[in-house]
Design a protein around this motif. Structure first.
Motif, mmCIF file in Angstrom:
data_model
loop_
_atom_site.group_PDB
_atom_site.id
_atom_site.type_symbol
_atom_site.label_atom_id
_atom_site.label_comp_id
_atom_site.label_asym_id
_atom_site.label_seq_id
_atom_site.Cartn_x
_atom_site.Cartn_y
_atom_site.Cartn_z
ATOM 1 N N GLN A 31 4.877 8.061 -50.583
ATOM 2 C CA GLN A 31 3.957 7.295 -51.478
ATOM 3 C C GLN A 31 2.628 7.086 -51.178
ATOM 4 N N PHE A 32 2.409 7.041 -49.936
ATOM 5 C CA PHE A 32 1.128 6.552 -49.188
ATOM 6 C C PHE A 32 -0.057 7.759 -49.435
ATOM 7 N N PHE A 33 0.655 8.954 -49.146
ATOM 8 C CA PHE A 33 -0.518 10.221 -49.299
ATOM 9 C C PHE A 33 -0.304 10.854 -50.472
ATOM 10 N N GLY A 34 1.035 10.823 -51.172
ATOM 11 C CA GLY A 34 0.951 11.588 -52.562
ATOM 12 C C GLY A 34 0.010 10.590 -53.647
ATOM 13 N N SER A 35 -0.073 9.256 -53.471
ATOM 14 C CA SER A 35 -0.730 8.636 -54.483
ATOM 15 C C SER A 35 -2.441 8.784 -54.210
ATOM 16 N N GLY A 36 -2.719 9.454 -53.456
ATOM 17 C CA GLY A 36 -4.132 9.615 -52.871
ATOM 18 C C GLY A 36 -4.858 8.134 -52.455
ATOM 19 N N SER A 37 -4.084 7.652 -51.796
ATOM 20 C CA SER A 37 -4.422 6.323 -51.290
ATOM 21 C C SER A 37 -5.520 6.293 -50.196
ATOM 22 N N LEU A 38 -5.521 7.514 -49.492
ATOM 23 C CA LEU A 38 -6.525 7.807 -48.246
ATOM 24 C C LEU A 38 -7.867 8.248 -49.055
ATOM 25 N N SER A 39 -8.037 8.434 -50.324
ATOM 26 C CA SER A 39 -9.094 8.904 -50.986
ATOM 27 C C SER A 39 -10.216 7.799 -50.906
ATOM 28 N N THR A 40 -11.401 8.108 -51.457
ATOM 29 C CA THR A 40 -12.379 7.055 -51.540
ATOM 30 C C THR A 40 -12.407 6.294 -53.067
ATOM 31 N N THR A 41 -11.551 6.645 -53.859
ATOM 32 C CA THR A 41 -11.471 6.012 -55.056
ATOM 33 C C THR A 41 -11.755 4.550 -54.866
ATOM 34 N N GLN A 42 -12.657 4.044 -55.563
ATOM 35 C CA GLN A 42 -12.868 2.427 -55.626
ATOM 36 C C GLN A 42 -12.630 1.688 -56.753
ATOM 37 N N LYS A 43 -11.894 0.456 -56.883
ATOM 38 C CA LYS A 43 -11.885 -0.087 -58.090
ATOM 39 C C LYS A 43 -13.390 -0.896 -58.583
ATOM 40 N N THR A 44 -13.150 -1.007 -59.737
ATOM 41 C CA THR A 44 -14.788 -1.370 -60.490
ATOM 42 C C THR A 44 -14.198 -2.563 -61.571
ATOM 43 N N THR A 45 -15.186 -2.919 -62.163
ATOM 44 C CA THR A 45 -14.964 -4.162 -63.185
ATOM 45 C C THR A 45 -15.427 -3.378 -64.686
ATOM 46 N N THR A 46 -14.948 -4.039 -65.620
ATOM 47 C CA THR A 46 -15.509 -3.657 -66.845
ATOM 48 C C THR A 46 -16.905 -3.770 -67.096
ATOM 49 N N SER A 47 -17.625 -4.791 -66.580
ATOM 50 C CA SER A 47 -18.945 -4.843 -66.756
ATOM 51 C C SER A 47 -19.746 -4.052 -65.944
ATOM 52 N N GLU A 48 -19.398 -3.530 -64.624
ATOM 53 C CA GLU A 48 -20.024 -2.519 -63.941
ATOM 54 C C GLU A 48 -19.840 -0.861 -64.774
ATOM 55 N N ASP A 130 -11.027 10.431 -72.873
ATOM 56 C CA ASP A 130 -9.590 11.005 -72.974
ATOM 57 C C ASP A 130 -8.500 10.155 -72.808
ATOM 58 N N TYR A 131 -7.301 10.336 -73.174
ATOM 59 C CA TYR A 131 -6.195 9.712 -72.980
ATOM 60 C C TYR A 131 -5.033 10.404 -72.357
ATOM 61 N N ASP A 132 -4.280 9.755 -71.364
ATOM 62 C CA ASP A 132 -3.141 10.434 -70.887
ATOM 63 C C ASP A 132 -2.099 9.372 -70.227
ATOM 64 N N THR A 133 -0.840 9.895 -69.859
ATOM 65 C CA THR A 133 0.069 8.919 -69.429
ATOM 66 C C THR A 133 0.436 9.728 -67.810
ATOM 67 N N GLU A 134 0.673 8.673 -67.039
ATOM 68 C CA GLU A 134 1.175 8.970 -65.695
ATOM 69 C C GLU A 134 2.619 8.697 -65.618
ATOM 70 N N SER A 135 3.375 9.358 -64.653
ATOM 71 C CA SER A 135 4.888 9.298 -64.375
ATOM 72 C C SER A 135 4.804 9.706 -63.060
ATOM 73 N N ASN A 136 5.499 8.861 -62.108
ATOM 74 C CA ASN A 136 6.088 9.000 -60.835
ATOM 75 C C ASN A 136 7.284 9.473 -60.799
ATOM 76 N N VAL A 137 7.685 10.947 -60.727
ATOM 77 C CA VAL A 137 8.866 11.702 -60.648
ATOM 78 C C VAL A 137 10.066 11.012 -59.685
ATOM 79 N N PHE A 138 9.400 10.891 -58.280
ATOM 80 C CA PHE A 138 9.955 10.390 -57.319
ATOM 81 C C PHE A 138 10.652 8.998 -57.562
#
Length: 663
Positions: A31-48, A130-138
């Protein structure tokens, strides 16, 4: 130190919890590695996001509709700007796909889309939406199978608990529920009990010692054509030492000793009892010569088809049938002996009692005065006494006591001495312990009115007077009006240990027992409820004289006693209604005759009775010497003087509780 002398290190035992822990680590890692939680993706806000969009920094916005989340991808030019420096660095673990630089949670999808569309039009941007859906098979798979895993886990847990750790295996798993629950005695780790620790029981010890000797040296008996006995049944009242004798056999035998209780064969599942019997005897045969000890065998050995009112119990009977088969199925050289103990031999099945299964029935009776002395010697070993105790005196003070009772006396004496802040246990502590066990705890704070106290004093004085004047009544030890247990007062006697009892002896004892109520009648011309236990005792004695011992002339030499104990389950009496009326009349006649006799004795000694009661009111406890001062020497030669009973000032015991509270 040489390597050979080093103590070998114990390897850690394998545990199923290791597997559980490894699975948990893998799940967390996936769950930790597969979700890319160690990448540098950051959360932002709607105004930003709107600001980045106006600046032309965003190349693509991917809207995940099922998670209400949007992923933001920057343009190549935007990645060189300082404002986005933190998100364009190389991630710790490279992703296999395109990794977004920002992610945000949006609220209402329509408003979010309208804002983006408006900014694109105002700034003439070609940003892709674009639009998409995500599913966690595991996770979906896990949520699907989790209920089944929980149900199976709970079921296995309950089965383990219900199996109670049955026989070997990993913690008594469900597959081991049919295994025997017998404990194998280990002389190296278990506390060893020898025949020296078993006092008295000479006949019983001789029988079981021979069994042990047979297992050690079978050729001594087989050379003469003898065969090993299949089993020995220890029978006797509770507390007489049946289980202790079996423990001594375990300590002395030097052979495998399997010990279990009759209730260990009983289980909620069908067929488990018989399966455990088979497994028990299989283990014993594999380790022969061996001994099997079944304590309280009446739990499974009760007579078949006679289960009290409820019909037969098929499961219990199947267990008994298997036991019968195993015991009678031994070869002559298997060298496996079955010991069993019970205090209800009358309810055992006849097939279990026959020769060839239990060849020997060893009766373990209550100890006599000599055996009680030996039992005191055993239990006094760990007791720190203040003086050299007269063990024969203590043995005389405990008639009718079993070995367990004597052990309790020694323990209570030590507790009483400790309660009094003593450094050692004295003779008086033992006498107080006997009083405590026989009569109960003293209740000095019980509220008794002066009128009630006077009635109790005359009641107990009546017992003492009548017993003093009758030849066959038990010698009096002391009289007390101090409340103990449920009694308001008591007269204590030292009964003669008789093997047979004659009618005149029983009648004298009944008369002395009725002396309390007779004294109330003579002095106050009133009677009370205080004679409840007296009346219960004499009624049982009179009924036994008439219906059991055949000591009544009207009924004759008949007994309605059933030694098998089976007629207690029936609703019919073994005699007619006419005979029942005669029995009731004879019982009443015996009791009323002895009551009138007690009144006559007290009428003749009314002054001495009053003097004794007044002394009892003054001292609360009086002894035999007080009666001698009032009545003089007893008119009958005492059979106990030869045994050194002149120290009666401190003799206590073996009581007849006389005055019971009206409940």
């Amino acid at each position: 130190m040489s390597k050979d002398n080093k103590t070998p290190q114990k390897k850690p035992k394998f545990s199923s919890w290791w597997i559980y822990g490894l699975i948990a680590i893998l799940l967390i890692g996936f769950q930790f590695f597969g979700s890319g939680s160690l990448s540098t993706t950051q959360k932002t806000t709607t105004s930003e996001l709107q600001e980045y969009l106006r600046n032309g920094d965003i190349s693509k916005i991917l809207i995940i509709t099922n998670t209400r989340q949007a992923k933001v991808f920057l343009t190549e030019e935007a990645m060189s700007k300082d404002v986005h420096k933190d998100v364009v660095d190389q991630p710790l673990i490279p992703s296999t796909g395109m990794v977004p630089q920002y992610v945000l949670d949006y609220g209402d999808l329509q408003n979010f889309e309208n804002d983006i569309k408006k900014i694109k039009q105002e700034n003439n941007l070609d940003t892709i939406v674009d639009y998409d859906t995500e599913s966690n098979v595991f996770m979906e798979l896990l949520l699907t199978i989790l209920p089944f895993v929980l149900i199976i886990g709970i079921w296995i847990y309950l089965m383990r608990r219900m199996s109670g750790g049955a026989g070997g295996g990993a913690g008594g798993q469900i597959f081991n529920i049919g295994k025997s629950k017998a404990k194998l005695f280990d002389e190296k780790t278990d506390t060893r009990t020898s025949f020296k620790d078993v006092a008295g029981l000479e006949g019983a010890k001789e029988e079981v010692e021979e069994i042990v000797e047979f297992l050690k040296h079978p050729e001594k008996y087989t050379s003469l054509g003898g065969k090993i006995p299949k089993g020995a049944l220890l029978v006797g009242p509770p507390g007489t030492g049946k289980t202790l004798l079996a423990k001594a056999v375990a300590g002395e035998a030097k052979v495998p000793f399997f010990s279990l209780s009759g209730s260990d064969f009983v289980e909620m599942f069908v067929g488990v009892g018989a399966s455990r019997v088979r497994d028990l005897f299989k283990q014993a045969k594999d380790k022969s010569p061996a001994i099997i000890f079944i304590d309280e065998i009446d739990a499974i050995g009760r007579a078949r088809g006679k289960n009290n009112f409820t019909g037969s119990n098929d499961e219990r009977e199947n267990t008994l049938n298997q036991l019968l088969t195993e015991m009678d199925g031994f070869g002559t050289n298997t060298n496996v002996i079955v010991l069993a103990a019970t205090n209800r031999a009358d309810v055992l099945d006849k097939a279990l009692m026959r020769a060839g299964r239990f060849d020997r029935q060893i009766y373990v009776d209550l100890p006599d005065i000599r055996e009680r002395k030996e039992i005191f010697e055993v239990h006094l070993r760990p007791i720190k006494t203040a003086e050299t105790l007269d063990l024969e005196f203590l043995a005389r003070q405990t008639p009718g006591f079993s070995g367990a009772d004597i052990a309790n006396v020694c323990n209570e004496a030590a507790l009483i001495a400790a309660r009094k802040e003593k450094k050692a246990v004295s003779k008086q502590d033992f006498l107080d312990a006997v009083d405590r066990i026989v009569g109960g705890l003293e209740k000095k704070n019980k509220i008794i009115t002066p009128e009630e106290k006077k009635t109790i004093a005359y009641h107990e004085a009546g017992h003492a007077t009548v017993s003093w004047m009758l030849e066959h009544a038990a010698p009096l030890v002391k009289v007390t009006i101090v409340p103990r247990g449920q009694s308001l007062g008591a007269a204590w006697y030292l009964p003669e240990e008789r093997l047979i009892v004659r009618p005149e002896q029983m009648l004298d004892e009944m008369c002395a027992t009725l002396g309390g109520r007779a004294a109330e009648k003579v002095i106050f011309n009133k009677i009370s409820t205080g004679a409840l236990s007296d009346l219960e005792k004499v009624t049982k004695q009179a009924r036994a004289m008439v219906t059991i011992y055949g000591l009544n002339e009207s009924i004759g030499n008949l007994t309605y006693y059933d030694s098998s104990g089976q007629n207690e389950y029936g609703f019919t009496k073994p005699y007619s209604e006419e005979t029942a009326q005669r029995i009731d009349k004879e019982i009443s006649k015996i009791i009323e005759t002895e009551y009138k006799r007690a009144i006559d004795v007290l009428e003749k000694n009314k002054d001495k009775l009053s003097e004794l009661a007044e002394r009892l009111l003054d001292k609360e406890v009086i002894f035999k010497e007080d009666l001698e001062k009032i009545f003089g020497k007893r008119p009958f030669a005492e059979k106990f003087d030869e045994q050194g009973q002149e120290e009666v000032a401190t003799e206590k015991l073996a009581s007849e509780e006389s005055t019971e509270e009206n409940k």
